[in-house]
Design a protein around this motif. Structure first.
Motif, PDB file in Angstrom:
ATOM      1  N   ILE A 354      42.003  39.788  38.152  1.00  0.00           N
ATOM      2  CA  ILE A 354      41.124  38.639  37.999  1.00  0.00           C
ATOM      3  C   ILE A 354      40.874  38.345  36.525  1.00  0.00           C
ATOM      4  CG2 ILE A 354      38.807  37.758  38.433  1.00  0.00           C
ATOM      5  CD1 ILE A 354      40.581  37.764  40.883  1.00  0.00           C
ATOM      6  N   ARG A 355      40.744  39.395  35.703  1.00  0.00           N
ATOM      7  CA  ARG A 355      40.491  39.193  34.281  1.00  0.00           C
ATOM      8  C   ARG A 355      41.628  38.409  33.630  1.00  0.00           C
ATOM      9  NH1 ARG A 355      39.637  44.067  33.052  1.00  0.00           N
ATOM     10  NH2 ARG A 355      37.368  44.032  33.184  1.00  0.00           N
ATOM     11  N   GLN A 356      42.841  38.662  34.077  1.00  0.00           N
ATOM     12  CA  GLN A 356      43.975  37.968  33.497  1.00  0.00           C
ATOM     13  C   GLN A 356      43.950  36.474  33.799  1.00  0.00           C
ATOM     14  OE1 GLN A 356      47.271  40.191  35.085  1.00  0.00           O
ATOM     15  NE2 GLN A 356      47.152  41.780  33.512  1.00  0.00           N
ATOM     16  N   LEU A 357      43.234  36.088  34.844  1.00  0.00           N
ATOM     17  CA  LEU A 357      43.101  34.664  35.152  1.00  0.00           C
ATOM     18  C   LEU A 357      42.146  33.975  34.188  1.00  0.00           C
ATOM     19  CD1 LEU A 357      42.953  34.810  39.051  1.00  0.00           C
ATOM     20  CD2 LEU A 357      44.920  34.274  37.605  1.00  0.00           C
ATOM     21  N   GLY A 358      41.325  34.772  33.494  1.00  0.00           N
ATOM     22  CA  GLY A 358      40.495  34.267  32.412  1.00  0.00           C
ATOM     23  C   GLY A 358      39.603  33.124  32.799  1.00  0.00           C
ATOM     24  N   ILE A 359      39.912  31.965  32.241  1.00  0.00           N
ATOM     25  CA  ILE A 359      39.024  30.812  32.350  1.00  0.00           C
ATOM     26  C   ILE A 359      38.858  30.315  33.778  1.00  0.00           C
ATOM     27  CG2 ILE A 359      40.758  29.016  32.022  1.00  0.00           C
ATOM     28  CD1 ILE A 359      38.748  27.705  30.050  1.00  0.00           C
ATOM     29  N   ARG A 360      39.736  30.690  34.686  1.00  0.00           N
ATOM     30  CA  ARG A 360      39.614  30.237  36.074  1.00  0.00           C
ATOM     31  C   ARG A 360      38.359  30.770  36.734  1.00  0.00           C
ATOM     32  NH1 ARG A 360      44.509  27.886  37.776  1.00  0.00           N
ATOM     33  NH2 ARG A 360      46.257  28.350  36.379  1.00  0.00           N
ATOM     34  N   LEU A 361      37.745  31.808  36.157  1.00  0.00           N
ATOM     35  CA  LEU A 361      36.455  32.255  36.670  1.00  0.00           C
ATOM     36  C   LEU A 361      35.402  31.164  36.514  1.00  0.00           C
ATOM     37  CD1 LEU A 361      36.332  35.882  35.236  1.00  0.00           C
ATOM     38  CD2 LEU A 361      36.409  35.269  37.659  1.00  0.00           C
ATOM     39  N   LYS A 362      35.582  30.324  35.510  1.00  0.00           N
ATOM     40  CA  LYS A 362      34.594  29.285  35.229  1.00  0.00           C
ATOM     41  C   LYS A 362      35.062  27.895  35.645  1.00  0.00           C
ATOM     42  CE  LYS A 362      31.566  30.779  31.503  1.00  0.00           C
ATOM     43  NZ  LYS A 362      31.061  30.427  30.160  1.00  0.00           N
ATOM     44  N   LEU A 363      36.336  27.598  35.410  1.00  0.00           N
ATOM     45  CA  LEU A 363      36.826  26.239  35.590  1.00  0.00           C
ATOM     46  C   LEU A 363      38.065  26.230  36.473  1.00  0.00           C
ATOM     47  CD1 LEU A 363      36.607  25.073  31.867  1.00  0.00           C
ATOM     48  CD2 LEU A 363      34.988  24.521  33.681  1.00  0.00           C
TER      49      LEU A 363
END
Length: 522
Positions: A354-363
């Protein structure tokens, strides 16, 4: 005799912010105070802090005085995590101060959460909340140690400039009133500070002589409030009265509001408050923050035009400027990114996947809006560039034909010593370029945009409605209005060291200066 009860659940000691938020400038702190006999001051303060949550998301606390004692409750976490109905119901009194914290000086520990509490030798209590950052913390801490306020083993306790101020203030009130002690102490503080503090009966508020951070006075039907931003007045039903002046100390009690001038005003309001820090529904020095940001967008469109099919903001901070850019350019405005409203700070650590998805946690992109379009993406600032790099990659994967980035602030090149936690200078993506042209093209290539444009410092400042001489823009132009630690050979050495490399300072005196180490951490 004053009793003190400090409660803490200490549930969040080992939790850290998620990777997404680490790429953004961190707001400093939010302060709130209320004097209102007959009102539920704890709940008023809770809601005031709720409105100021964007200014500090690491810790929150409230102190309440009932005329005979001061009760303090604080903990790590968001306002809604720290307080519940039962806790607030137990905090009964007529005067309160509240604080939501993001650390700029001092580590993220429960001990550094605020309000700070100290007993005076006279038996009363002082609770204090601080927004900003002092540049002479080492000097003040040395004075406190000389007075016996800290022992050799109390280094951790003195890692917060706020704790040092609280200690000195309480010490000064041993043989005089708290108001008199404040008038003597405040002129010795150097840097940015908006303070709300109290004893058992009286609310106090003070703003540094440069007024770097905003602080305002509001009126309730049966009392008074002070807050970092006017948006907090709206949520508690208070009416705006006026800004607290730079160099002014207010005292509020049964006799009304008293004003004391402890230093001559030399205004240097932080321009980044208009650009990013403050809520858009706040008013600073009579200027709507939302209106200023829309105007920045219009000026950005004139200075840095773009050819595109759709203007989209990076929500939420880029939205007003994107509206202004669309209005001025004639390019349609659209919503191309959806923000997860519940991701501010993620206390449950994401897995590596999930961390590698980075900004997808927010946007997350709206693919049907983005696909095949030439996008003009408006954001408030670029610090490290990691967020923009990930965002542009995501937009291209969603089918964007072109991505043109426009930034509603000038390039961030210098560290802030007055309460904003940027990356270290070595990590600032706009720092160290040979020329403006090379810098812009270098950043463009680094983030993967088809084109990149920043608003100029002059146009950014013009949109605030303030005179340039009344603003601090040090993070953009390197012109610091307050002498840095020592300005002095030490201050200059620190700056030169910071601007030349990201190495740790060789001088142990520099390493021990809290307000320097705070901006030098990797």
């Amino acid at each position: 005799m004053t009793d003190l009860s400090i409660h803490s659940r200490n549930l969040l000691d080992t939790q850290q912010p998620d990777d997404v938020s680490e790429n953004e400038p961190r707001e400093e702190c939010g302060v709130f105070g209320v004097w209102a006999p007959g009102e539920d001051v704890a709940k008023l303060t809770y809601y005031g802090l709720y409105a100021l949550q964007h200014r500090g998301q690491e810790a929150a606390g409230i102190a309440v005085g009932d005329g005979s004692q001061v009760l303090v409750f604080k903990d790590l976490g968001l306002v809604s995590q720290v307080f519940d109905e039962q806790t607030l119901a137990s905090m009964i009194g007529h005067v309160a101060v509240g604080h939501c914290r993001y650390s700029t000086t001092g580590s993220t520990t429960w001990e550094n959460s605020q309000p700070i509490f100290r007993h005076t030798d006279a038996g009363s209590g002082v609770a204090l909340g601080h927004n900003g950052n002092l540049v002479n913390t080492a000097e003040l801490a040395a004075r406190a140690r000389d007075l016996g306020l800290y022992g050799p083993s109390d280094r951790a306790a003195a890692s917060s400039d706020s704790d040092v101020v609280g200690a000195l203030l309480a010490h000064g009130a041993a043989d005089k009133t708290l108001e008199q002690a404040a008038v003597e102490l405040l002129p010795t503080l150097k840097g940015a500070f908006c303070l709300t503090f109290q004893d058992e009966t009286t609310l106090y508020a003070a703003r540094d002589p440069h007024g770097i951070r905003p602080l305002s006075l509001g009126r309730l039907d049966r009392g008074w409030v002070v807050a970092s931003e006017t948006a907090a007045f709206d949520i508690v039903g208070a009416s705006f009265v006026r800004d607290i002046e730079p160099g002014e100390l207010l005292a509020i009690d049964n006799n009304g509001v008293r004003s004391t001038r402890f230093a001559e005003a030399t205004p240097k309001l932080c321009v980044f408050e208009h650009v990013y820090l403050a809520r858009p529904d706040s008013v600073i020095h009579g200027r709507s923050v939302h209106s200023a940001r829309v105007d920045i967008g219009r000026r950005l469109a004139r200075e840095q035009p773009a050819v595109g099919d759709l203007v989209i903001p990076v929500p939420e901070s880029g939205t007003p400027a994107a509206v202004g850019f669309a209005q001025e350019s004639g390019i349609p405005y659209g919503q191309g990114l959806m923000k997860n409203a519940y991701v501010g700070r993620t206390f449950i650590q994401p897995s590596q996947t999930i961390r590698q998805l980075g900004i997808r946690l927010k946007l997350n992109p709206l693919r049907e809006v983005i696909r095949g379009r030439r996008l003009v993406v408006v954001d408030d600032s670029i610090v490290r560039g990691n967020t923009q790099r990930a965002l542009i990659r995501m937009l291209r994967e969603a089918g964007a034909a072109e991505v043109h980035v426009r930034i509603a602030s000038a390039p961030v090149r210098w560290p802030c010593f007055y309460g904003i936690d940027f990356a270290s200078p070595a990590e600032l993506i706009a720092n160290g370029m040979e020329s403006e042209e090379h810098m812009v093209d270098g950043v463009r290539q680094a983030i993967g945009a088809d084109s990149l444009g920043y608003i100029s410092v002059d146009e950014m400042i013009a949109a605030t409605g303030e005179e340039r001489s009344n603003l601090c823009a040090a993070c953009f132009d390197g012109k610091y209005p307050i002498e840095l630690p020592g300005e002095t050979a030490m201050g200059k050495a620190v700056l030169e060291t910071m601007m030349s490399s990201d190495a740790a300072p060789a001088d142990p005196l520099i390493a021990q200066n809290d307000n320097v180490s705070a901006v030098m951490r990797p």
